[in-house]
Structure formats: structure tokens, C-alpha cells
Design an enzyme around this catalytic site. Structure first.
Site, PDB file in Angstrom:
ATOM      1  N   ALA A 109       8.690  -0.569   6.962  1.00 20.53           N
ATOM      2  CA  ALA A 109       7.827   0.699   6.776  1.00 20.53           C
ATOM      3  C   ALA A 109       6.520   0.374   6.325  1.00 20.53           C
ATOM      4  CB  ALA A 109       8.590   1.742   5.768  1.00 20.53           C
ATOM      5  N   HIS A 127       4.979  -0.627   3.167  1.00 20.17           N
ATOM      6  CA  HIS A 127       4.743  -1.829   2.511  1.00 20.17           C
ATOM      7  C   HIS A 127       4.711  -2.963   3.398  1.00 20.17           C
ATOM      8  CE1 HIS A 127       5.172  -5.041  -0.828  1.00 20.17           C
ATOM      9  NE2 HIS A 127       4.251  -4.182  -1.380  1.00 20.17           N
ATOM     10  N   CYS A 128       5.574  -2.936   4.207  1.00 19.80           N
ATOM     11  CA  CYS A 128       5.677  -4.169   5.306  1.00 19.80           C
ATOM     12  C   CYS A 128       4.515  -4.336   6.184  1.00 19.80           C
ATOM     13  CB  CYS A 128       7.069  -3.997   6.381  1.00 19.80           C
ATOM     14  SG  CYS A 128       8.608  -3.988   5.257  1.00 19.80           S
ATOM     15  N   LEU A 129       3.743  -3.297   6.485  1.00 20.13           N
ATOM     16  CA  LEU A 129       2.651  -3.085   7.385  1.00 20.13           C
ATOM     17  C   LEU A 129       1.343  -3.525   6.544  1.00 20.13           C
ATOM     18  CD1 LEU A 129       3.658  -0.204   9.395  1.00 20.13           C
ATOM     19  CD2 LEU A 129       3.646  -2.443  10.185  1.00 20.13           C
ATOM     20  N   ARG A 146       2.357  -7.734   5.684  1.00 21.53           N
ATOM     21  CA  ARG A 146       2.781  -7.934   4.246  1.00 21.53           C
ATOM     22  C   ARG A 146       3.380  -9.341   4.449  1.00 21.53           C
ATOM     23  NH1 ARG A 146       1.821  -6.707  -0.536  1.00 21.53           N
ATOM     24  NH2 ARG A 146       1.247  -4.649   0.640  1.00 21.53           N
TER      25      ARG A 146
END
Length: 358
Positions: A347, A349-351, A101
Site C-alpha cells: 500500500a 508506505h510501500c510505494l 520504499r
């Protein structure tokens, strides 16, 4: 609002689409940096396998791997997880970490036959905190070459502009959310100390095609990015956001989250409609090895076929899933256990990062 230069992406018709707009693909980077999940790394690839399994029925997965050996390991995990390998395109790119992200390609889109899609290339400096970032900083340009897309570098006052994808959230209709703690604080993890607030807003308007920037205050406790908005507040349609809420006045998040709700009470989005703010609960504090982790249901990812929501073996898991199921009736809202994953301080969204359909 300052007038955009005629050569800016916004002036050329580009905008940052909403995450719920149709995707061509989702970009992921297969995990390899064990120190991001010390003592828990063994469980993390299996979480990635579940991410791919849930998203692949609706879109292509562009999966970055740093070696042929890592590709083979990823294929084994995906096959055992029951993911559709036919939906996965592997890309051999050396990376520092796997937080796509923030370091991966940010796509902008326009209604035109020529170059309808482009990658807007902000600088990545590992959240102004960690020493390893030079490989990750090259991901957008390398992705652009693989996809044969224009790659537009962003500069202001003669310097590259730093921005992570998790620091912003857009509704695709001219509105953008961000926190002052992350993007305007010049003392802790400063991204662009050379820019004033007004100058930075102009950069966002010119390069992402937004009109209004809605500033929240602080992010949640435990977030090593110093205030990313994707742990805090997310658009779910052009006129509605979910905002995490802490009801315990003794919790470290209570005051900041209450202040953010007050900031949003008077917000009107482009077009003049009052912003609807829906409360999303926070899980009970999640602590590992003495460290408070940034566990938040707001770090969900909106795919074509499914909305992936982190869960934490917490009673509020069911409440959060219920709220989001009402907001995304056209998609399957799926809870995926993120207790091990969140030890890496991020989590779903970050990935992930969406590639819009053209």
C-alpha cells in the site's frame, strides 16, 4: 554495543530521520508492471494520482517514470485527478517495479554545512523472492547523481548488505523496529545469511545512526516480503508506536500479533522512557482470487501536509482513521481506498519514500 568505525556514517554524524520530520520531497515510481496487479492494473494509476494530489500541497514529488510515453500518461492522470503538476519533478529511470520504499533511496542526514544529506545504498534483491531486481537496485545511485548527493554503499564481511526500507521503522531518536522473520530468518527469503544477529545490528547502528534495535517476531499473513515491519508496527512519535491488533482468536494473524504485543510491553526507548503501544485494528480478512492479502492500516505514509491511510471498505476503516487522527493532530489524516492497490501486496508506505528537508 560494538564501537563504530570512525569512517561509518554514524560516526560522521549521520542518522535516519523520522518520517514525520520535515520533508523536502517524496519519491514515487509510476506503476508499469501489470503482472503486479493482474486484472486490476487499470485502477492503479488513478490511486497514484490521488497519492500525488494529497501530498503535493506539502512537498515536492519526485516521480520516476521509465519512458517518455509513461511520463505523458502520468501527466494525463495527474491532471485529471486535479494534482498540482508544478509540484512534480519527473525522472527518467528504468525500473523493474514500483515499490519505492524498498528499492528507492534511503536518506540519512546530519547537522553539517558539507554534505548534510546523503543516500545510504543497501543492496536490493527483490525480497529474495523475484527474479527482476537489477534495474531497481540501481535507483539509489541514480537518484544520488540527480540530486548531487553522496551515495554510500553498505558492505559487511566483504559483501553488500541487503535491506529494504519497509523492513525497518525509526523514530529519529536512536530507536529502530524490525522483525526477526524478515531480517534474521536464514531459511525463507534470506537477505544476509552471512551475518549474525549481532553483526547485522552493528550494520544498522553504523549506517543509520540508531542505538537500539527492537525485534518483533513475525509479520502479517499475506505479506510476500516475509515480515516487513511497516505492515505491522510503526513509530508515530519518539516514544509511541501503533501496533496492529487482531481480536479474533481464530484468525491466522492472532497468535503472532499477540506475541509481538508481549515483546513490546517491556521496551524502553533511548532516553529510558517506556514505549507507549497503541492498538490499531486490522480489517476483516481481504481475499482476492483465493489469496489472503496483506491489508493493514499500519501501511500509512506520513507526508508534510497529510497522512495517507489505506482503507478497505471495512467497518474498522473509521476506527483506524480515528486512532491516527488523534496521533497526528497537526496533519490531515486521509483515508484512500486501497482495495485494488493491495492486490499488488503493498500500500502507500510501500510505494513512497521521504527525502528529508535540510
Amino acid at each position: 554495543m560494538k564501537q563504530s568505525n570512525a569512517k561509518t556514517p554514524a560516526a560522521l554524524g549521520y542518522r535516519h530521520p523520522a518520517e514525520w520530520d520535515p520533508h523536502q520531497a517524496t519519491w514515487l515510481t509510476w506503476p508499469h508492471k501489470r503482472s503486479d496487479w493482474p486484472g486490476k492494473f487499470q485502477a492503479v494509476p488513478w490511486v497514484f494520482g490521488e497519492i500525488v494530489r494529497k501530498l503535493a500541497p506539502g512537498e515536492t514529488i519526485h516521480l520516476i517514470v521509465d519512458s517518455q510515453q509513461r511520463k505523458a500518461a502520468a501527466q494525463r492522470v495527474l491532471q485529471k485527478n486535479g494534482a498540482d503538476l508544478n509540484a512534480v519533478n519527473f525522472h527518467l529511470i528504468k525500473t523493474d517495479r514500483g515499490w519505492n520504499r524498498d528499492a528507492g533511496p534511503i536518506f540519512i542526514k546530519r547537522d553539517a554545512k558539507r554534505d548534510p544529506l546523503a543516500i545510504i545504498n543497501f543492496q536490493f534483491n527483490a525480497w529474495a523472492k523475484y527474479p527482476e531486481w537489477k534495474l531497481d537496485n540501481q535507483i539509489p545511485a541514480k537518484a544520488a547523481r540527480k540530486l548531487k548527493l553522496p551515495c554510500i554503499d553498505v558492505k559487511a564481511n566483504g559483501k553488500p548488505v541487503v535491506l529494504e526500507g519497509g523492513a525497518i521503522d525509526v523514530n529519529g531518536a536512536g530507536d529502530l523496529l524490525a522483525t526477526e522473520e524478515c531480517l534474521l530468518d536464514a531459511a525463507v527469503q534470506p537477505r544476509n545469511p552471512q551475518l549474525t544477529k549481532e553483526q547485522f545490528e552493528t550494520v544498522l547502528r553504523d549506517n543509520l545512526g540508531v542505538e537500539r534495535i527492537h525485534w518483533l517476531g513475525k509479520g502479517i499473513v499475506g505479506d510476500d516480503t516475509h515480515g516487513h515491519v511497516d505492515d505491522l508496527c510503526r513509530f508515530v512519535n519518539p516514544t509511541t508506536v501503533v501496533l496492529v491488533e487482531e481480536k479474533n482468536p481464530n484468525d491466522a494473524n492472532y497468535a503472532a500479533l499477540h506475541e509481538n504485543r508481549e515483546r513490546l510491553q517491556s521496551v524502553r526507548v533511548c532516553g529510558g522512557k517506556k514505549l507507549d503501544v497503541i492498538a490499531l485494528p486490522m480489517p476483516q480478512p481481504l481475499v482476492f482470487d483465493g489469496q489472503r492479502l496483506p491489508a493493514s492500516y499500519a501501511n500509512f505514509y506520513i507526508g508534510n501536509a497529510a497522512v495517507l491511510v489505506p482503507t478497505f471498505n471495512d467497518p474498522n476503516d473509521y476506527i483506524a482513521l480515528g486512532v491516527l487522527r488523534e496521533l497526528f493532530p497537526d496533519r490531515s489524516v486521509v483515508g484512500v481506498n486501497a482495495v485494488d492497490l493491495i492486490w499488488g501486496l503493498g500500500a502507500f508506505h510501500c510505494l513512497t519514500h521521504e527525502q528529508p528537508a535540510v
